[in-house]
Write a protein that holds these residues in place. Structure first.
Motif, mmCIF file in Angstrom:
data_model
loop_
_atom_site.group_PDB
_atom_site.id
_atom_site.type_symbol
_atom_site.label_atom_id
_atom_site.label_comp_id
_atom_site.label_asym_id
_atom_site.label_seq_id
_atom_site.Cartn_x
_atom_site.Cartn_y
_atom_site.Cartn_z
ATOM 1 N N GLU A 45 0.811 -1.214 0.000
ATOM 2 C CA GLU A 45 0.000 0.000 0.000
ATOM 3 C C GLU A 45 0.848 1.269 0.000
ATOM 4 O OE1 GLU A 45 -3.081 0.127 -0.500
ATOM 5 O OE2 GLU A 45 -3.627 -1.987 -0.274
ATOM 6 N N ALA A 46 1.998 1.235 0.657
ATOM 7 C CA ALA A 46 2.826 2.438 0.784
ATOM 8 C C ALA A 46 3.697 2.696 -0.440
ATOM 9 C CB ALA A 46 3.715 2.328 2.017
ATOM 10 N N THR A 47 3.753 1.760 -1.353
ATOM 11 C CA THR A 47 4.608 1.896 -2.541
ATOM 12 C C THR A 47 3.824 2.552 -3.673
ATOM 13 O OG1 THR A 47 5.893 -0.065 -1.954
ATOM 14 C CG2 THR A 47 6.001 0.661 -4.239
ATOM 15 N N THR A 48 4.440 3.514 -4.335
ATOM 16 C CA THR A 48 3.788 4.209 -5.449
ATOM 17 C C THR A 48 4.423 3.805 -6.776
ATOM 18 O OG1 THR A 48 5.298 6.106 -5.435
ATOM 19 C CG2 THR A 48 3.371 6.193 -3.954
ATOM 20 N N VAL A 49 3.692 4.059 -7.850
ATOM 21 C CA VAL A 49 4.209 3.790 -9.190
ATOM 22 C C VAL A 49 5.447 4.629 -9.461
ATOM 23 C CG1 VAL A 49 3.729 4.093 -11.658
ATOM 24 C CG2 VAL A 49 2.010 3.027 -10.176
ATOM 25 N N ASP A 50 5.434 5.891 -9.008
ATOM 26 C CA ASP A 50 6.599 6.761 -9.212
ATOM 27 C C ASP A 50 7.846 6.164 -8.572
ATOM 28 O OD1 ASP A 50 5.209 8.633 -10.662
ATOM 29 O OD2 ASP A 50 4.691 9.856 -8.917
ATOM 30 N N GLU A 51 7.691 5.576 -7.390
ATOM 31 C CA GLU A 51 8.841 4.981 -6.709
ATOM 32 C C GLU A 51 9.350 3.744 -7.450
ATOM 33 O OE1 GLU A 51 8.056 6.102 -2.016
ATOM 34 O OE2 GLU A 51 6.896 4.474 -2.939
ATOM 35 N N ILE A 52 8.418 2.964 -7.970
ATOM 36 C CA ILE A 52 8.821 1.773 -8.731
ATOM 37 C C ILE A 52 9.601 2.187 -9.976
ATOM 38 C CG2 ILE A 52 7.987 -0.201 -10.055
ATOM 39 C CD1 ILE A 52 5.576 -0.303 -8.147
ATOM 40 N N GLY A 57 14.840 2.933 -12.715
ATOM 41 C CA GLY A 57 15.599 3.827 -13.580
ATOM 42 C C GLY A 57 14.886 4.212 -14.857
ATOM 43 N N VAL A 58 13.555 4.254 -14.809
ATOM 44 C CA VAL A 58 12.782 4.653 -15.990
ATOM 45 C C VAL A 58 11.776 5.729 -15.583
ATOM 46 C CG1 VAL A 58 12.997 2.370 -17.028
ATOM 47 C CG2 VAL A 58 10.986 2.900 -15.632
ATOM 48 N N ARG A 60 7.986 7.569 -15.345
ATOM 49 C CA ARG A 60 6.640 7.108 -14.983
ATOM 50 C C ARG A 60 5.866 6.648 -16.226
ATOM 51 N NH1 ARG A 60 2.445 8.180 -11.142
ATOM 52 N NH2 ARG A 60 0.409 8.342 -12.141
ATOM 53 N N ARG A 61 5.987 7.419 -17.307
ATOM 54 C CA ARG A 61 5.241 7.058 -18.519
ATOM 55 C C ARG A 61 5.723 5.719 -19.092
ATOM 56 N NH1 ARG A 61 8.571 11.279 -19.892
ATOM 57 N NH2 ARG A 61 10.158 10.860 -21.488
ATOM 58 N N THR A 62 7.014 5.410 -18.873
ATOM 59 C CA THR A 62 7.534 4.120 -19.320
ATOM 60 C C THR A 62 6.881 2.988 -18.550
ATOM 61 O OG1 THR A 62 9.663 5.099 -19.900
ATOM 62 C CG2 THR A 62 9.618 2.720 -19.587
ATOM 63 N N PHE A 63 6.690 3.205 -17.255
ATOM 64 C CA PHE A 63 6.004 2.189 -16.443
ATOM 65 C C PHE A 63 4.652 1.871 -17.054
ATOM 66 C CE2 PHE A 63 2.935 0.841 -13.343
ATOM 67 C CZ PHE A 63 3.610 -0.091 -12.565
ATOM 68 N N PHE A 64 3.873 2.899 -17.394
ATOM 69 C CA PHE A 64 2.516 2.677 -17.887
ATOM 70 C C PHE A 64 2.484 2.196 -19.335
ATOM 71 C CE2 PHE A 64 1.411 5.413 -14.213
ATOM 72 C CZ PHE A 64 0.491 4.560 -13.623
ATOM 73 N N ARG A 65 3.607 2.237 -20.011
ATOM 74 C CA ARG A 65 3.665 1.596 -21.325
ATOM 75 C C ARG A 65 3.735 0.077 -21.182
ATOM 76 N NH1 ARG A 65 6.992 5.992 -23.465
ATOM 77 N NH2 ARG A 65 8.902 4.833 -22.968
#
Length: 264
Positions: A45-52, A57-58, A60-65
């Protein structure tokens, strides 16, 4: 004018760029590793997409790709494994029993887990603790079941003796194969990835075959010929995957019917 001899330069081999699919899989796995690391350190719950994304090393938009949500990031290989399983079905030999075919297809999932035992065990423990991850895993399993159900359903022909129950039978058989696989997989994961999982999987599939091995009606049959006492040849038809006892019963019934016809 003087000519200065040039030193021979070593010829460099051209660097082949990685294929887009290979690069894509590398990024997905890096994001998955980052997500797992943060989930364990901070909690899901405490982890965000931005942190991942930052840990991988990528951007945020790369994550959602690559993933639609952070819980999806924990299972980076299922999409590619589903494609490989489907390829197994498409390349199946014409006379192979369809149950055997989907057993081979689900082995692609086991290969995915056994390729990195430590990661698989870590992910298993994490999904046991986080309901959202467990639900995501269940959704992934359902995709394999749907794939195998469609395949089995396509093996029935117009002469199927199942009186309209083909969709139910295909779904039950597909679920049985997946359940047998998952039973072996969970036992292996609870042993921290130790043990002869291939042998255990063979045993589990043997049980499924005994129950559903003769289910589809589309497998080509092979003729069995026997000679009558008068020297005539009697031809009967049996499935290529039928047990010997079933073949013998078919022959005996054919001979019995021939005898009754001659007496009449």
């Amino acid at each position: 004018m003087q000519y200065v001899p040039l030193m021979a330069q070593p010829v460099k081999s051209p660097v082949r760029p990685q294929s887009s699919s290979t690069q894509r899989l590398k990024v997905r796995r890096r994001l998955a590793a980052a997500a797992m690391e943060l989930f364990e350190a901070k909690g899901y719950e405490a982890t965000t997409v931005d942190e991942i994304a930052a840990t991988a090393g990528v951007a945020r938009r790369t994550f959602f790709r690559h993933f639609r949500s952070k819980e999806e990031a924990i299972f980076p290989d299922h999409d590619d494994t589903l494609v490989r399983a489907e390829a197994v079905l498409e390349a199946a030999p014409p006379l192979e029993n369809p149950i055997d075919t989907i057993c081979r297809g689900i082995r692609e999932v086991m290969k995915m887990y056994t390729a990195s035992p430590a990661v698989s065990v870590q992910r298993y423990k994490l999904t046991r603790e986080v309901p959202a991850l467990r639900e995501r895993e269940i959704a992934s399993v359902a995709r394999y079941e749907r794939l195998f159900t469609r395949y089995l359903l396509g093996q029935f022909d117009e002469h199927s003796p199942h009186d309209g129950d083909e969709p139910l039978l295909a779904e039950v058989a597909a679920a049985a194969v997946v359940t047998a696989h998952n039973h072996v997989l969970r036992r292996w994961l609870r042993r921290d990835g130790q043990g002869d999982v291939a042998t255990e999987l063979d045993h589990a599939f043997a049980i499924v075959r005994r129950t559903f091995g003769a289910l589809p009606a589309g497998v080509e049959a092979a003729p069995a010929a026997v000679s009558s006492p008068q020297g005539e040849v009697l031809v009967t038809v049996a499935r290529t995957d039928a047990p010997l006892g079933e073949v013998m019963r078919t022959i005996e019934q054919a001979l019995h019917g021939r005898t009754q016809h001659e007496r009449a």
